[in-house]
Design a protein around this motif. Structure first.
Motif, mmCIF file in Angstrom:
data_model
loop_
_atom_site.group_PDB
_atom_site.id
_atom_site.type_symbol
_atom_site.label_atom_id
_atom_site.label_comp_id
_atom_site.label_asym_id
_atom_site.label_seq_id
_atom_site.Cartn_x
_atom_site.Cartn_y
_atom_site.Cartn_z
ATOM 1 N N VAL A 15 0.859 -1.188 0.000
ATOM 2 C CA VAL A 15 0.000 0.000 0.000
ATOM 3 C C VAL A 15 0.897 1.240 0.000
ATOM 4 O O VAL A 15 1.832 1.324 0.808
ATOM 5 N N VAL A 23 -6.859 2.556 4.167
ATOM 6 C CA VAL A 23 -6.938 1.096 4.274
ATOM 7 C C VAL A 23 -7.362 0.718 5.694
ATOM 8 O O VAL A 23 -8.221 -0.148 5.884
ATOM 9 N N LYS A 96 -10.978 -6.568 -0.214
ATOM 10 C CA LYS A 96 -11.180 -5.253 -0.829
ATOM 11 C C LYS A 96 -10.701 -4.149 0.107
ATOM 12 O O LYS A 96 -9.993 -3.230 -0.318
ATOM 13 N N ARG A 99 -6.898 -4.409 0.481
ATOM 14 C CA ARG A 99 -6.231 -4.332 -0.818
ATOM 15 C C ARG A 99 -5.239 -5.463 -1.041
ATOM 16 O O ARG A 99 -4.184 -5.288 -1.652
#
Length: 113
Positions: A15, A23, A96, A99
């Motif tokens: 990320v 997130v 989701k 991620r």
């Protein structure tokens, strides 16, 4: 109802630095939804700043885990759900939010416990 482990290793989360807060918010939102749905059992992550200890049957303690095993790190969620299909749906929501792909496993329950 079975308990399912939904997890990912730390290396799976790639990320950008400026997106970690989003997130985190997204992942916490899914956990809050699981709590509201009454399926939440436990969630958290392995503290990678604290080394594991390997405790033998005789009580001997060694620093570090099994030398032959990959390190255990990352995040974990345990949910109690009626079906594998439900578990897959929750794992997809966490994937989701985080991620990254999530591993899904079902716990074998010992009926004597």
């Amino acid at each position: 109802m079975s308990k399912y482990l939904i997890s990912f290793p730390s290396a799976a989360m790639v990320v950008p630095d400026d997106e970690w807060q989003e997130v985190g918010r997204a992942a916490h939102a899914v956990i809050e939804e699981a709590k509201a749905a009454g399926v939440y059992v436990f969630a958290g992550g392995i503290d990678e700043n604290t080394a594991p200890a390997l405790v033998s049957a005789d009580g001997t303690v060694e620093e570090g885990g099994y030398p032959w095993a990959p390190p255990l790190d990352g995040g974990f969620t345990v949910l109690e759900l009626p079906s594998r299909a439900d578990a897959i749906a929750w794992a997809a929501r966490l994937a989701k939010a985080c991620r990254c792909a999530q591993e899904l496993r079902v716990f074998m329950i010992d009926p004597q416990l």
